[in-house]
Enzyme design. Structure first.
Site, PDB file in Angstrom:
ATOM      1  N   ASP A  81     -15.550 -46.024  39.457  1.00 34.10           N
ATOM      2  CA  ASP A  81     -14.880 -46.083  40.751  1.00 34.10           C
ATOM      3  C   ASP A  81     -13.480 -46.645  40.566  1.00 34.10           C
ATOM      4  O   ASP A  81     -13.090 -47.052  39.465  1.00 34.10           O
ATOM      5  CB  ASP A  81     -15.690 -46.847  41.799  1.00 34.10           C
ATOM      6  N   ASP A  84     -14.866 -43.384  46.599  1.00 34.92           N
ATOM      7  CA  ASP A  84     -14.142 -43.398  45.327  1.00 34.92           C
ATOM      8  C   ASP A  84     -15.102 -43.425  44.143  1.00 34.92           C
ATOM      9  O   ASP A  84     -14.729 -43.843  43.047  1.00 34.92           O
ATOM     10  CB  ASP A  84     -13.199 -44.599  45.262  1.00 34.92           C
TER      11      ASP A  84
END
Length: 488
Positions: free
Chosen positions: A373, A416
């Site tokens: 991420d 994300d």
């Protein structure tokens, strides 16, 4: 972070899963397999209620005198009792279409646009919405006009009571448009074949009548020999087939239909021709056909055994369904890929991970899942806005895709969070891949002025692992990496 593989969609939108697409295709195939026009239209109505999430569907068919009669209804018995046999004029539909909001190829008539002197047909027993403009009103109406190739209105598909009690959104409308287009092909094919079969019977007394219908048809038509030694050879073609295929009549006549098909379709065509007249008298199918300019068309064909001038032949009707096939392929792609980045989505990742784990159990070879991420991605969105945030996500997706092997899968789970599935990989190759993905330093996202850093965790797998356990282990490893660097 997501904790499951569920898919959430806005209210009024269907979950375009592979099961939904398959169900729609199955229903479309069933409609194509019908014989009479009445069977086709009932198949259309049944298909809408079984595959598209509407509780009621009805089809009005144009009669010889220009009126329209409801000949097919799917839904509750009260709807069938009220609607079947109901008669409308062409002017009635013209006026309804003028009142309608155009939804692509569909026509939506809100309840407040009906004239006071128009008597409604069947009205569903639904509550009248008060404050929700997107709720489905009992007097709302949604139509899909079905037209002949020359633009003549030949039937009208009307639907009612959408799933969830809300006006269908863009995805639901597109699915209905796609089904209506397939139904339109089936209806026109049934009309053409009914007319041609009638003319074929009359051709025993007057061959001129058959040739007139054949030549004037807007549907591609051909007579193909099934005689020994010349099976598959074009004997007659009409202008519409020349237009669809791009070939002149002189090129087609005397050539073999299998010469224009791909290898798989050519083999299927030869097999079907060999069975015609012995095992089967007619069939419907979809095939590819090489256009004169070199690209391949997707065509729906309807094949019937006939005798022509004493020679055993088959009559073939041809409809170009290339646009529908492209739409089907796009819907299938969208069901398994992320809209923003084009990467695999959670559904496709889990399918591929399950298959990779099964292969690892069989081969004993190691695979790995990398969970990544973007550090403080919320801060990027807050400081720069979601357009820049989207640009960052696309940059990360492209970076990851550029450093993996061709057989690896890069997926975006949402937000994300990204995952890389690397199957059958050596430890040193895995470490090299990790270094290429996360250098440990900040990266400048071109065109944004934003610098980001990725966090990553890895989990290897072999025999006996499960998909969810492997993903969870990689996720935990990523957060352990964050904590080790003193960031959250």
């Amino acid at each position: 972070m997501p904790t499951g593989d569920e898919t959430r969609t806005p209210q009024g939108e269907p979950d375009v899963s592979l099961a939904t697409v398959r169900r729609l295709f199955d229903v479309s195939s069933a409609v194509l397999a019908r014989q009479s026009i009445t069977e086709v239209l009932q198949g259309v109505a049944d298909g809408v209620t079984s595959a598209l999430g509407f509780a009621v569907a009805a089809v009005n068919l144009r009669q010889d005198d220009g009126s329209f009669v409801v000949v097919a209804v799917a839904g509750p018995q009260s709807a069938k009792d009220t609607l079947l046999g109901a008669v409308s004029s062409a002017q009635d539909f013209d006026e309804e279409f003028l009142r309608a909001e155009p939804w692509g190829a569909l026509c939506f008539v809100p309840h407040d646009r009906w004239a006071d002197d128009v008597a409604p047909g069947w009205v569903p027993d639904l509550p009248v919405p008060c404050d929700d403009p997107d709720a489905w009103h009992p007097l709302d109406a949604l139509f899909a006009p079905l037209r002949a190739p020359d633009g003549t209105l030949v039937a009208v598909l009307s639907v009612d009571v959408p799933e969830g009690g809300r006006r269908p959104g863009p995805a639901a409308r597109e699915l209905l448009e796609m089904f209506a287009a397939q139904a339109n092909i089936a209806v026109n094919s049934a009309r053409v074949l009914a007319r041609l079969r009638e003319e074929t019977a009359r051709a025993q007394a007057s061959d001129a009548a058959f040739r007139l219908a054949f030549e004037r048809s807007d549907t591609g038509m051909a007579l193909i020999s099934r005689s020994e030694g010349s099976a598959g050879v074009f004997r007659e073609v009409n202008n519409a087939l020349c237009r669809i295929s791009g070939y002149s009549r002189e090129v087609l006549l005397g050539s073999s239909v299998v010469d224009y098909a791909g290898p798989e379709d050519a083999a299927a065509g030869r097999s079907a021709l060999s069975r015609l007249g012995r095992e089967v008298m007619a069939y419907r199918a979809e095939r590819t056909f090489r256009h004169a300019d070199g690209h391949h068309l997707h065509v729906a064909i309807d094949v019937t055994v006939v005798d022509h001038d004493g020679e055993p032949c088959v009559m073939v009707s041809v409809e170009d369904v290339t646009d529908r096939k492209r739409t089907e392929a796009r819907l299938t792609h969208d069901a398994f890929h992320d809209d923003l980045t084009g990467l695999a989505n959670r559904r496709l990742l889990l399918q591929r991970l399950d298959m990779a784990l099964a292969r690892a159990s069989h081969s004993g070879r190691q695979g790995a899942v990398l969970f990544l991420d973007i550090d403080d991605f919320k801060g990027v969105n807050d400081a720069h806005g979601h357009d820049i945030g989207d640009a960052v996500l696309v940059f990360v997706a492209e970076r990851l895709a550029s450093v993996v092997r061709g057989r690896d899968t890069v997926a975006r789970l949402g937000g994300d969070e990204f995952v890389v599935l690397a199957e059958d990989i050596l430890s040193e190759d895995l470490e090299a891949m990790r270094e290429r993905m996360v250098s440990g330093t900040e990266m400048l996202v071109p065109g944004t002025g934003v610098r980001i850093r990725l966090s990553m965790g890895a989990a290897t797998f072999g025999a006996g692992a499960s998909a969810r356990e492997t993903l969870r282990e990689a996720d935990l490893a990523m957060y352990e990496s964050k904590r080790a660097r003193g960031r959250r």
